[in-house]
Design a protein around this motif. Structure first.
Motif, PDB file in Angstrom:
ATOM      1  N   UNK A   9       8.416  -2.476   8.258  1.00  9.11           N
ATOM      2  CA  UNK A   9       9.432  -3.232   8.922  1.00  9.11           C
ATOM      3  C   UNK A   9       8.619  -3.385  10.476  1.00  9.11           C
ATOM      4  N   UNK A  10       8.508  -1.997  11.397  1.00  8.23           N
ATOM      5  CA  UNK A  10       7.826  -1.810  12.506  1.00  8.23           C
ATOM      6  C   UNK A  10       6.639  -2.559  12.475  1.00  8.23           C
ATOM      7  N   UNK A  11       5.681  -2.334  11.660  1.00  6.89           N
ATOM      8  CA  UNK A  11       4.629  -3.069  11.819  1.00  6.89           C
ATOM      9  C   UNK A  11       4.932  -4.524  12.281  1.00  6.89           C
ATOM     10  N   UNK A  12       5.754  -4.541  10.908  1.00 10.69           N
ATOM     11  CA  UNK A  12       6.616  -6.564  10.920  1.00 10.69           C
ATOM     12  C   UNK A  12       6.452  -7.185  12.780  1.00 10.69           C
ATOM     13  N   UNK A  58      -4.251  -1.593   3.983  1.00 12.00           N
ATOM     14  CA  UNK A  58      -4.277  -0.636   2.267  1.00 12.00           C
ATOM     15  C   UNK A  58      -2.354   0.152   2.817  1.00 12.00           C
ATOM     16  N   UNK A  59      -1.745  -0.178   4.479  1.00  9.05           N
ATOM     17  CA  UNK A  59      -0.573   0.057   4.147  1.00  9.05           C
ATOM     18  C   UNK A  59       0.331  -0.356   4.327  1.00  9.05           C
ATOM     19  N   UNK A 112       5.824 -10.767  12.102  1.00  9.33           N
ATOM     20  CA  UNK A 112       6.128 -11.513  11.130  1.00  9.33           C
ATOM     21  C   UNK A 112       7.594 -11.328  10.582  1.00  9.33           C
ATOM     22  N   UNK A 113       8.186 -12.682  11.041  1.00  9.92           N
ATOM     23  CA  UNK A 113       9.666 -12.460  11.479  1.00  9.92           C
ATOM     24  C   UNK A 113       9.955 -12.970  10.121  1.00  9.92           C
ATOM     25  N   UNK A 114       9.714 -13.344   9.381  1.00  8.60           N
ATOM     26  CA  UNK A 114       9.491 -13.916   7.477  1.00  8.60           C
ATOM     27  C   UNK A 114       9.398 -13.080   6.623  1.00  8.60           C
ATOM     28  N   UNK A 115       8.694 -11.481   6.980  1.00  8.43           N
ATOM     29  CA  UNK A 115       9.198 -10.075   6.167  1.00  8.43           C
ATOM     30  C   UNK A 115       9.994 -10.184   6.615  1.00  8.43           C
ATOM     31  N   UNK A 116      10.501  -9.909   7.552  1.00  3.18           N
ATOM     32  CA  UNK A 116      12.065  -8.896   8.461  1.00  3.18           C
ATOM     33  C   UNK A 116      12.894  -9.767   7.599  1.00  3.18           C
ATOM     34  N   UNK A 117      13.123 -10.898   7.834  1.00  3.78           N
ATOM     35  CA  UNK A 117      14.137 -11.701   6.743  1.00  3.78           C
ATOM     36  C   UNK A 117      14.415 -10.933   5.678  1.00  3.78           C
ATOM     37  N   UNK A 145       4.083  -6.514   3.278  1.00  6.54           N
ATOM     38  CA  UNK A 145       4.052  -7.806   4.390  1.00  6.54           C
ATOM     39  C   UNK A 145       3.105  -8.604   3.462  1.00  6.54           C
ATOM     40  N   UNK A 146       2.368  -8.662   2.532  1.00  8.74           N
ATOM     41  CA  UNK A 146       1.608  -9.935   1.729  1.00  8.74           C
ATOM     42  C   UNK A 146       2.977  -9.535   0.371  1.00  8.74           C
ATOM     43  N   UNK A 147       3.727  -8.860  -0.193  1.00  9.57           N
ATOM     44  CA  UNK A 147       3.870  -9.156  -1.239  1.00  9.57           C
ATOM     45  C   UNK A 147       3.310  -8.225  -2.411  1.00  9.57           C
ATOM     46  N   UNK A 148       2.519  -8.154  -1.940  1.00 15.57           N
ATOM     47  CA  UNK A 148       1.661  -7.111  -3.562  1.00 15.57           C
ATOM     48  C   UNK A 148       2.652  -6.088  -3.701  1.00 15.57           C
ATOM     49  N   UNK A 149       2.563  -5.445  -3.425  1.00 19.92           N
ATOM     50  CA  UNK A 149       4.016  -4.104  -3.672  1.00 19.92           C
ATOM     51  C   UNK A 149       4.773  -4.845  -2.825  1.00 19.92           C
ATOM     52  N   UNK A 150       6.216  -3.497  -3.537  1.00 20.32           N
ATOM     53  CA  UNK A 150       7.522  -3.486  -2.180  1.00 20.32           C
ATOM     54  C   UNK A 150       7.343  -1.762  -1.414  1.00 20.32           C
ATOM     55  N   UNK A 151       8.001  -1.650  -0.923  1.00 17.33           N
ATOM     56  CA  UNK A 151       7.996  -0.456  -0.218  1.00 17.33           C
ATOM     57  C   UNK A 151       9.017   0.423  -1.219  1.00 17.33           C
ATOM     58  N   UNK A 152       8.145   2.087  -1.445  1.00 15.48           N
ATOM     59  CA  UNK A 152       8.737   2.857  -2.575  1.00 15.48           C
ATOM     60  C   UNK A 152       9.783   3.412  -2.060  1.00 15.48           C
ATOM     61  N   UNK A 153      10.092   3.403  -0.882  1.00 15.63           N
ATOM     62  CA  UNK A 153      11.365   4.201  -0.026  1.00 15.63           C
ATOM     63  C   UNK A 153      11.824   3.274   1.328  1.00 15.63           C
TER      64      UNK A 153
END
Length: 124
Positions: free
Chosen positions: A38-41, A16-17, A46-51, A22-30
């Motif tokens: 990114x810390x969670x990645x 939910x957070x 999850x290098x793909x998300x970081x990139x 990471x799944x791309x369902x929504x973008x980070x709002x802030x």
């Protein structure tokens, strides 16, 4: 899916957070939400998300994460701008890992409406 707590330190489950970012369902709002995701990645490897969330101007071609690294906590020290009303923002944080911590002031910008990480300055 998992119901485990989110590594970013906010209440709620990973799914939910930061998991939804990471799944791309929504973008980070802030900028701070992007920093936390990114810390969670890093925690999840999850290098793909970081990139994908790295500014095209400063993004490396590839990112190899050390699977032995054990991140143990995130503390947001300060956040400047970075809301829906801003084009830029900074987040100062301390990320703990087994054996030490990383203290950084990260810069973020919006690209195509989405928050991305630009670069960071290591602090003492």
């Amino acid at each position: 899916m998992t119901s485990r707590a989110c590594p970013c330190g906010l209440p709620g489950t990973y799914d939910d957070c930061c998991g939804r970012f990471h799944r791309g369902t929504v973008g980070a709002p802030t900028a701070e939400a992007l920093m936390r995701s990114r810390y969670s990645a890093f925690v999840k490897g999850d290098a793909g998300y970081l990139l994908r969330t790295w500014h095209p101007r400063t993004r490396p071609e590839r990112l190899e994460l050390d699977p032995r690294m054990r991140w143990t906590g995130l503390e947001i020290v300060d956040s400047t701008d970075g809301s829906a009303f801003h084009a830029t923002g900074t987040v100062t944080f301390r990320a703990s890992y087994r054996g030490g911590s990383l203290h950084e002031r990260s810069r973020f910008e919006r690209v195509g409406g989405a928050w991305v990480y630009v670069d960071g300055e290591f602090l003492d």
